[in-house]
Design an enzyme around this catalytic site. Structure first.
Site, PDB file in Angstrom:
ATOM      1  N   GLY A  12       0.777  -1.244   0.000  1.00  0.00           N
ATOM      2  CA  GLY A  12       0.000   0.000   0.000  1.00  0.00           C
ATOM      3  C   GLY A  12       0.803   1.286   0.000  1.00  0.00           C
ATOM      4  O   GLY A  12       0.291   2.330   0.413  1.00  0.00           O
TER       5      GLY A  12
ATOM      6  N   MET B 221      -3.577  -6.909  -7.398  1.00  0.00           N
ATOM      7  CA  MET B 221      -2.955  -7.987  -8.167  1.00  0.00           C
ATOM      8  C   MET B 221      -3.961  -8.911  -8.864  1.00  0.00           C
ATOM      9  O   MET B 221      -3.677 -10.091  -9.077  1.00  0.00           O
ATOM     10  CB  MET B 221      -2.015  -8.798  -7.252  1.00  0.00           C
ATOM     11  CG  MET B 221      -0.914  -7.960  -6.624  1.00  0.00           C
ATOM     12  SD  MET B 221       0.034  -6.985  -7.823  1.00  0.00           S
ATOM     13  CE  MET B 221       1.053  -8.278  -8.531  1.00  0.00           C
TER      14      MET B 221
ATOM     15  N   LEU C  27      -8.892  -7.152 -13.906  1.00  0.00           N
ATOM     16  CA  LEU C  27     -10.321  -6.857 -13.921  1.00  0.00           C
ATOM     17  C   LEU C  27     -10.984  -7.504 -15.136  1.00  0.00           C
ATOM     18  O   LEU C  27     -10.481  -7.387 -16.256  1.00  0.00           O
ATOM     19  CB  LEU C  27     -10.556  -5.339 -13.996  1.00  0.00           C
ATOM     20  CG  LEU C  27      -9.965  -4.478 -12.890  1.00  0.00           C
ATOM     21  CD1 LEU C  27     -10.382  -3.025 -13.092  1.00  0.00           C
ATOM     22  CD2 LEU C  27     -10.402  -4.943 -11.518  1.00  0.00           C
TER      23      LEU C  27
ATOM     24  N   HIS D 213       1.876   1.067 -12.962  1.00  0.00           N
ATOM     25  CA  HIS D 213       2.648  -0.121 -13.344  1.00  0.00           C
ATOM     26  C   HIS D 213       4.140   0.233 -13.370  1.00  0.00           C
ATOM     27  O   HIS D 213       4.520   1.274 -13.927  1.00  0.00           O
ATOM     28  CB  HIS D 213       2.197  -0.608 -14.730  1.00  0.00           C
ATOM     29  CG  HIS D 213       2.904  -1.846 -15.152  1.00  0.00           C
ATOM     30  ND1 HIS D 213       2.552  -3.101 -14.694  1.00  0.00           N
ATOM     31  CD2 HIS D 213       3.979  -2.037 -15.953  1.00  0.00           C
ATOM     32  CE1 HIS D 213       3.370  -3.996 -15.204  1.00  0.00           C
ATOM     33  NE2 HIS D 213       4.250  -3.386 -15.972  1.00  0.00           N
TER      34      HIS D 213
ATOM     35  N   GLU E 111      -9.579  -3.373 -21.516  1.00  0.00           N
ATOM     36  CA  GLU E 111      -9.873  -4.793 -21.329  1.00  0.00           C
ATOM     37  C   GLU E 111      -8.644  -5.692 -21.401  1.00  0.00           C
ATOM     38  O   GLU E 111      -8.727  -6.882 -21.132  1.00  0.00           O
ATOM     39  CB  GLU E 111     -10.928  -5.222 -22.355  1.00  0.00           C
ATOM     40  CG  GLU E 111     -12.271  -4.584 -22.023  1.00  0.00           C
ATOM     41  CD  GLU E 111     -13.233  -4.574 -23.201  1.00  0.00           C
ATOM     42  OE1 GLU E 111     -13.032  -5.385 -24.130  1.00  0.00           O
ATOM     43  OE2 GLU E 111     -14.161  -3.762 -23.188  1.00  0.00           O
ATOM     44  N   GLY E 112      -7.494  -5.127 -21.761  1.00  0.00           N
ATOM     45  CA  GLY E 112      -6.268  -5.930 -21.815  1.00  0.00           C
ATOM     46  C   GLY E 112      -5.527  -5.877 -20.480  1.00  0.00           C
ATOM     47  O   GLY E 112      -5.998  -5.298 -19.505  1.00  0.00           O
TER      48      GLY E 112
ATOM     49  N   GLU F 273       6.932   6.021  -8.831  1.00  0.00           N
ATOM     50  CA  GLU F 273       5.539   5.555  -8.935  1.00  0.00           C
ATOM     51  C   GLU F 273       4.618   6.450  -8.120  1.00  0.00           C
ATOM     52  O   GLU F 273       3.542   6.842  -8.577  1.00  0.00           O
ATOM     53  CB  GLU F 273       5.408   4.121  -8.403  1.00  0.00           C
ATOM     54  CG  GLU F 273       6.072   3.075  -9.246  1.00  0.00           C
ATOM     55  CD  GLU F 273       5.801   1.676  -8.697  1.00  0.00           C
ATOM     56  OE1 GLU F 273       4.689   1.404  -8.215  1.00  0.00           O
ATOM     57  OE2 GLU F 273       6.725   0.849  -8.739  1.00  0.00           O
TER      58      GLU F 273
HETATM   59  C1  GRF Z   1       3.979  -1.331  -7.255  1.00  0.00           C
HETATM   60  O1  GRF Z   1       5.240  -1.593  -7.784  1.00  0.00           O
HETATM   61  C2  GRF Z   1       2.986  -1.179  -8.365  1.00  0.00           C
HETATM   62  O2  GRF Z   1       3.488  -0.535  -9.486  1.00  0.00           O
HETATM   63  C3  GRF Z   1       2.690  -2.618  -8.688  1.00  0.00           C
HETATM   64  O3  GRF Z   1       2.638  -3.256  -7.445  1.00  0.00           O
HETATM   65  C4  GRF Z   1       3.433  -2.532  -6.509  1.00  0.00           C
HETATM   66  C5  GRF Z   1       2.543  -2.134  -5.387  1.00  0.00           C
HETATM   67  O4  GRF Z   1       3.208  -1.494  -4.340  1.00  0.00           O
HETATM   68  N1  GRF Z   1       1.514  -2.734  -9.504  1.00  0.00           N
HETATM   69  P1  GRF Z   1       2.396  -0.854  -3.138  1.00  0.00           P
HETATM   70  O5  GRF Z   1       1.440  -1.926  -2.622  1.00  0.00           O
HETATM   71  O6  GRF Z   1       1.656   0.340  -3.647  1.00  0.00           O
HETATM   72  O7  GRF Z   1       3.434  -0.508  -2.117  1.00  0.00           O
END
Ligand code: GRF
Length: 191
Positions: free
Chosen positions: A12, A89, A92, A108, A141-142, A173
Site C-alpha cells: 500500500g 494484483m 479486472l 505499473h 480490457e487488456g 511511482e
Molecule cells: C507497485 O510496484 C505497483 O506498481 C505494482 O505493485 C506494486 C505495489 O506497491 N503494480 P504498493 O502496494 O503500492 O506498495
C-alpha cells in the site's frame, strides 16, 4: 468533491502516497473507500490509520465472477469518479472495466508497453534494458494496455538488482500516481 475508490492487494505504499497528497492538499479528491482482496494487506492498516473506510473482499478460494460482483457492488455504492488500482494484483474482467470507461487507472512499474504483467523489474533486467520507469494508464480490457496518462523514466545501472530497481522506482511511482490524479482532477474542473 470528487471521489476515489482504491483497490489494493499488499503493502500500500502507492495508497499512502495518495493519502499523504490528500493530507498535504496536493489532491482534493476524497478517498472514499479502500478495498483489498487480501485480508492481511498492510494497505488496509494504512487506510484505517488515515481514517478511511475499508472493505476486505477475499478473492482466494472464490469464484472470480462472484468476487468481482462483490467488488463492483462495493465500488458502485461509493459512486466514485475514479477507481485507482494501487498494487491490486487481480486482472479486472471485461464487464467490470466496461462499467467505468476511462475511469479506472493503474500504476505499473515499467514504461508500458514494455514489460507488462508481473515482475516488470525482472523483465527489464532480463531484457538488459538501460532504462525503465513507471506508467499510470487507464485500464482497458487488456492487461496493462490502456491509454497512457503519464510516465516517468529511470536509468538502469549495471549493478541494479530487482530489489534495487524496485526501490528506486517506488518514489517515481508515487509521484506519477499523485500527478495523474491531479491531471484527472484538473480535467474534471475544466469540464
Ligand atoms: C507497485 O510496484 C505497483 O506498481 C505494482 O505493485 C506494486 C505495489 O506497491 N503494480 P504498493 O502496494 O503500492 O506498495
Amino acid at each position: 468533491m470528487s471521489r476515489i475508490v482504491v483497490l489494493v492487494s499488499g503493502r500500500g505504499s502507492n495508497l499512502q502516497a495518495l493519502i499523504d497528497a490528500k493530507n498535504a492538499g496536493a489532491i482534493t479528491s476524497d478517498i472514499a473507500l479502500v478495498i483489498s482482496n487480501k485480508e492481511n494487506a498492510y494497505a488496509i492498516e494504512r487506510a484505517r490509520l488515515a481514517g478511511i473506510s475499508t472493505q476486505v473482499i477475499v478473492s482466494k478460494n472464490q469464484d472470480n465472477n462472484s468476487f468481482f460482483a462483490q467488488v463492483l457492488a462495493a465500488v458502485q455504492q461509493q459512486n466514485p469518479n475514479w477507481i485507482v488500482l494501487a498494487g491490486f494484483m487481480k486482472i479486472l474482467p471485461k464487464d467490470f472495466v466496461q462499467v467505468f470507461p476511462n475511469r479506472i487507472i493503474n500504476i505499473h512499474p515499467s514504461l508500458l508497453p514494455q514489460f507488462p504483467g508481473l515482475n516488470a523489474q525482472q523483465q527489464a533486467l532480463t531484457a538488459q534494458a538501460t532504462e525503465t520507469g513507471c506508467t499510470v494508464h487507464f485500464v482497458d480490457e487488456g492487461c496493462d494496455t490502456g491509454p497512457i496518462i503519464l510516465q516517468k523514466r529511470l536509468p538502469i545501472f549495471p549493478s541494479d538488482t530487482v530489489d534495487s530497481l524496485a526501490s528506486r522506482l517506488l518514489p517515481l511511482e508515487h509521484a506519477c500516481l499523485v500527478e495523474a490524479v491531479q491531471l484527472l482532477e484538473a480535467r474534471l474542473l475544466k469540464g
